[in-house]
Scaffold this active site. Structure first.
Site, mmCIF file in Angstrom:
data_model
loop_
_atom_site.group_PDB
_atom_site.id
_atom_site.type_symbol
_atom_site.label_atom_id
_atom_site.label_comp_id
_atom_site.label_asym_id
_atom_site.label_seq_id
_atom_site.Cartn_x
_atom_site.Cartn_y
_atom_site.Cartn_z
ATOM 1 N N THR A 87 58.775 36.008 40.032
ATOM 2 C CA THR A 87 60.070 36.398 40.562
ATOM 3 C C THR A 87 60.088 36.105 42.060
ATOM 4 O O THR A 87 59.038 35.934 42.689
ATOM 5 C CB THR A 87 60.310 37.916 40.389
ATOM 6 O OG1 THR A 87 59.292 38.597 41.109
ATOM 7 C CG2 THR A 87 60.281 38.341 38.935
ATOM 8 N N TYR A 127 32.116 34.361 38.897
ATOM 9 C CA TYR A 127 33.289 33.893 38.141
ATOM 10 C C TYR A 127 32.955 32.553 37.485
ATOM 11 O O TYR A 127 32.973 31.514 38.127
ATOM 12 C CB TYR A 127 34.468 33.754 39.106
ATOM 13 C CG TYR A 127 35.843 33.723 38.474
ATOM 14 C CD1 TYR A 127 36.035 33.360 37.149
ATOM 15 C CD2 TYR A 127 36.962 34.062 39.221
ATOM 16 C CE1 TYR A 127 37.296 33.339 36.588
ATOM 17 C CE2 TYR A 127 38.237 34.039 38.664
ATOM 18 C CZ TYR A 127 38.388 33.674 37.351
ATOM 19 O OH TYR A 127 39.654 33.642 36.802
ATOM 20 N N LYS A 167 32.179 37.059 34.891
ATOM 21 C CA LYS A 167 33.449 36.915 34.169
ATOM 22 C C LYS A 167 33.540 35.469 33.727
ATOM 23 O O LYS A 167 33.353 34.563 34.547
ATOM 24 C CB LYS A 167 34.603 37.248 35.110
ATOM 25 C CG LYS A 167 35.948 36.634 34.695
ATOM 26 C CD LYS A 167 37.074 37.155 35.538
ATOM 27 C CE LYS A 167 38.333 36.305 35.384
ATOM 28 N NZ LYS A 167 39.492 36.931 36.034
ATOM 29 N N LYS A 196 36.063 32.603 32.443
ATOM 30 C CA LYS A 196 37.457 32.192 32.221
ATOM 31 C C LYS A 196 37.524 31.523 30.853
ATOM 32 O O LYS A 196 36.900 30.485 30.621
ATOM 33 C CB LYS A 196 37.865 31.217 33.332
ATOM 34 C CG LYS A 196 39.220 30.582 33.170
ATOM 35 C CD LYS A 196 40.364 31.563 33.106
ATOM 36 C CE LYS A 196 40.442 32.482 34.292
ATOM 37 N NZ LYS A 196 41.583 33.409 34.271
ATOM 38 N N ASP A 230 38.269 36.312 29.956
ATOM 39 C CA ASP A 230 39.694 36.294 30.330
ATOM 40 C C ASP A 230 40.370 35.014 29.840
ATOM 41 O O ASP A 230 40.286 33.979 30.495
ATOM 42 C CB ASP A 230 39.810 36.380 31.859
ATOM 43 C CG ASP A 230 41.247 36.206 32.338
ATOM 44 O OD1 ASP A 230 42.181 36.336 31.526
ATOM 45 O OD2 ASP A 230 41.437 35.938 33.541
ATOM 46 N N ASN A 274 43.513 34.495 29.708
ATOM 47 C CA ASN A 274 44.868 34.386 30.289
ATOM 48 C C ASN A 274 45.974 34.468 29.243
ATOM 49 O O ASN A 274 46.900 33.639 29.223
ATOM 50 C CB ASN A 274 45.024 33.090 31.097
ATOM 51 C CG ASN A 274 44.453 33.205 32.500
ATOM 52 O OD1 ASN A 274 43.475 32.541 32.829
ATOM 53 N ND2 ASN A 274 45.022 34.067 33.325
ATOM 54 N N GLU A 296 39.946 40.856 29.444
ATOM 55 C CA GLU A 296 41.025 40.662 30.425
ATOM 56 C C GLU A 296 42.156 39.849 29.801
ATOM 57 O O GLU A 296 41.921 38.739 29.306
ATOM 58 C CB GLU A 296 40.449 39.953 31.644
ATOM 59 C CG GLU A 296 41.457 39.712 32.750
ATOM 60 C CD GLU A 296 40.777 39.187 34.018
ATOM 61 O OE1 GLU A 296 39.597 39.517 34.275
ATOM 62 O OE2 GLU A 296 41.434 38.420 34.747
ATOM 63 N N ASN A 320 45.644 40.848 35.169
ATOM 64 C CA ASN A 320 46.349 40.372 36.356
ATOM 65 C C ASN A 320 47.581 39.595 35.893
ATOM 66 O O ASN A 320 48.134 38.780 36.616
ATOM 67 C CB ASN A 320 45.472 39.460 37.215
ATOM 68 C CG ASN A 320 45.109 38.179 36.511
ATOM 69 O OD1 ASN A 320 44.169 38.169 35.712
ATOM 70 N ND2 ASN A 320 45.843 37.108 36.751
ATOM 71 N N ASP A 329 45.818 41.968 43.317
ATOM 72 C CA ASP A 329 45.705 40.776 44.158
ATOM 73 C C ASP A 329 46.556 41.099 45.367
ATOM 74 O O ASP A 329 47.778 41.219 45.251
ATOM 75 C CB ASP A 329 46.262 39.567 43.381
ATOM 76 C CG ASP A 329 46.204 38.282 44.177
ATOM 77 O OD1 ASP A 329 46.537 38.317 45.376
ATOM 78 O OD2 ASP A 329 45.860 37.239 43.591
ATOM 79 N N HIS A 333 41.719 40.755 41.432
ATOM 80 C CA HIS A 333 41.942 39.416 40.901
ATOM 81 C C HIS A 333 41.760 38.390 42.008
ATOM 82 O O HIS A 333 41.911 38.692 43.188
ATOM 83 C CB HIS A 333 43.379 39.360 40.369
ATOM 84 C CG HIS A 333 43.915 37.987 40.172
ATOM 85 N ND1 HIS A 333 44.755 37.375 41.071
ATOM 86 C CD2 HIS A 333 43.752 37.100 39.169
ATOM 87 C CE1 HIS A 333 45.100 36.188 40.626
ATOM 88 N NE2 HIS A 333 44.498 35.986 39.472
ATOM 89 N N SER A 334 41.463 37.175 41.610
ATOM 90 C CA SER A 334 41.313 36.114 42.612
ATOM 91 C C SER A 334 41.925 34.831 42.095
ATOM 92 O O SER A 334 42.033 34.613 40.892
ATOM 93 C CB SER A 334 39.816 35.913 42.861
ATOM 94 O OG SER A 334 39.535 34.591 43.218
ATOM 95 N N ASN A 335 42.326 34.020 43.028
ATOM 96 C CA ASN A 335 42.737 32.655 42.743
ATOM 97 C C ASN A 335 41.999 31.795 43.744
ATOM 98 O O ASN A 335 41.403 32.328 44.668
ATOM 99 C CB ASN A 335 44.247 32.529 42.941
ATOM 100 C CG ASN A 335 44.888 31.949 41.713
ATOM 101 O OD1 ASN A 335 44.640 30.798 41.381
ATOM 102 N ND2 ASN A 335 45.696 32.725 41.032
HETATM 103 O O1 GKR Z 1 41.690 29.525 38.704
HETATM 104 O O2 GKR Z 1 42.018 28.845 36.684
HETATM 105 C C1 GKR Z 1 41.986 29.710 37.535
HETATM 106 C C2 GKR Z 1 42.219 31.114 37.140
HETATM 107 O O3 GKR Z 1 42.737 31.233 35.866
HETATM 108 C C3 GKR Z 1 43.081 31.777 38.178
HETATM 109 O O4 GKR Z 1 44.351 31.260 38.176
HETATM 110 C C4 GKR Z 1 43.029 33.262 38.101
HETATM 111 O O5 GKR Z 1 41.772 33.695 38.214
HETATM 112 O O6 GKR Z 1 45.013 34.094 37.373
HETATM 113 C C5 GKR Z 1 43.732 33.833 36.951
HETATM 114 C C6 GKR Z 1 43.151 35.026 36.255
HETATM 115 O O7 GKR Z 1 42.168 35.664 36.597
HETATM 116 O O8 GKR Z 1 43.690 35.336 35.271
HETATM 117 MG MG MG Z 2 42.892 37.080 34.763
#
Ligand code: GKR
Ligand code: MG
Length: 429
Positions: A109, A154, A198, A200, A228, A230, A253, A276, A300, A327-329
């Site tokens: 948003t 991560y 963690k 992904k 996670d 997503n 997650e 997140n 975040d 959370h991180s990006n």
């Molecule tokens: O970097 O691909 C990535 C992650 O998926 C990142 O975008 C975040 O960490 O939003 C992500 C998450 O933790 O879900």
């Molecule tokens: Mg996440």
């Protein structure tokens, strides 16, 4: 005798491009370069402050407008920053909260975009204010309650290299199966001492990801693990994964999307669910907490609106018995410093925070952070405790000009390797 409040005399928002490895996720793969935005403020007393946030086009428009609007304002006028961003960027913020199917960060948003930009100006203001007063940022937030902030390793499925010739390279090699994931975790453990991990997920069939977590559990017995995808799984897939991984996971997650989906997975498994994506704005909290959809909010500070807003979020979570982590990006050291300060003042930070930082080979600060025993010490130096490396900012800004990459687009990046790849619709499995 009171002294005059410093005024902001200069503000800049500099877009930069930072190199990023080919990390895989449910949407595709990270691009070789990703945009970030560095915000710098200067006061009439000569103090400077720095902040960092997302650098995609949408964010830069707001950042540039806010950079013009803050000049002449008192450095301490933090509570008016969101309103000022709203007025100066001239954005309608009355859109309903909508889940962004093309994103990894939940609803998309204008309000969230504003807050993500405001966070960098708030952090830069606190940095400058801290330097003016000779106090660390955590002291301006009420004082640290811990001296070290723990981070988790991560892990990402990844290719050895990007499919394009001109992309940056590193020496991590590929991680596309359980052995590769365990090797990656071992290096994270050896180099930085991370003791929780963690992964992904949402990249391969759930069975493959279950096998990777099982392999991690075997290689690192007793260490906290998280997965996670997503929101990549349906409710029934989420139930199956939760059942198979049982006690191996510290929390799951965002297995699936939406408050109702998460609430159902929670009700039928009793598993701790972190997010997140499901709760990323204050407006989403009442329904999600009432339905017990999430038990750990991964805050975040960028998209919640800054360090003070993160503290507000922590207070709400505490009142509802919901835990908090971070959370991180893809980010650099300015954001990591801000994360560490705010993490140090939040009492109910019960889990090690996420950070992408080990994946980045560049930084914009003169002394990049080093994780020791999986943690960072909370600095007591004035402000954030980091010094901006202006040459590095200039070089990365020059790259932003030369390469013309303006937005992160994991789907388009995947298409470079697989021309048939299209935006996956969630759930994928
Ligand atoms: O970097 O691909 C990535 C992650 O998926 C990142 O975008 C975040 O960490 O939003 C992500 C998450 O933790 O879900
Ligand atoms: Mg996440």
């Amino acid at each position: 005798m009171s002294r005059p409040t410093p005024k902001i005399v200069k503000a800049t928002a500099t877009p930069i491009l930072i190199s990023d490895p080919p990390l895989l996720n449910v949407l595709g793969v990270h691009q070789p370069y990703t945009p970030r935005c560095i915000v710098e403020l200067e006061t009439d007393s000569g103090a400077t402050g720095v902040g960092e946030t997302y650098g995609d086009t949408d964010y830069l428009t707001v950042a540039n407008a806010l950079a013009s609007a803050v000049v002449g304002r008192p450095l301490t006028a933090l509570n008016g920053l969101r309103e000022l961003a709203h007025e100066s960027a001239d954005l309608s913020t009355d859109t309903v909260q909508e889940f962004d199917p093309a994103g990894l960060r939940g609803s998309r948003t204008n309000e969230k975009r504003l807050r993500s930009v405001v966070s960098a100006f708030e952090v830069a203001s606190l940095d400058a204010l801290g330097k003016t007063l000779g106090l660390p940022v955590h002291a301006l937030l009420g004082g640290k309650v811990r001296d070290r902030v723990e981070y988790s390793g991560y892990l990402f499925y990844r290719w050895a290299e990007h499919p394009t010739d001109d992309a940056p390279r590193d020496d991590w090699g590929a991680a596309l199966d359980p052995d590769g994931v365990v090797r990656q975790a071992q290096r994270f453990s050896d180099d930085y001492g991370f003791s929780s991990f963690k992964l992904k997920g949402g990249v391969f069939e759930p069975e493959q990801e279950i096998a990777a977590i099982a392999a991690l559990g075997k290689a690192f017995p007793g260490r906290p693990l998280r997965l996670d995808p997503n929101g990549g799984w349906s409710i029934s897939t989420s139930l199956r994964v939760a059942e198979e991984l049982g006690e191996l996971l510290e929390y799951l997650e965002d297995p699936t999307t939406g408050i109702n989906g998460m609430a159902e997975v929670r009700a039928r498994t009793g598993h701790l669910l972190a997010t997140n994506m499901c709760v990323t704005t204050f407006a989403e909290i009442p329904e999600a907490f009432a339905k017990d959809a999430v038990q750990v909010v991964l805050s975040d500070h960028h998209y919640w609106g800054g360090l003070q807003a993160t503290r507000d979020l922590a207070a709400i979570c505490r009142a509802y018995g919901v835990a908090l982590s971070m959370h991180s990006n893809t980010h650099l050291g300015v954001s990591l410093a801000a994360m560490t300060h705010v993490a140090s003042v939040v009492e109910n930070l019960e889990y090690a925070c996420d950070s992408h930082r080990p994946w980045q080979t560049e930084d914009v600060i003169t002394r990049p952070h080093t994780f020791v025993d999986g943690a960072l010490d909370v600095p007591d130096d004035p402000g954030l405790g980091v010094e901006l490396d202006r040459d590095a900012v200039a070089a990365l800004h020059d790259r932003w000009i030369r390469l013309g990459v303006r937005d992160r687009d994991d789907v388009a990046a995947m298409r470079k390797a697989d021309p048939t790849w299209t935006q996956p619709s969630l759930p994928r499995w």
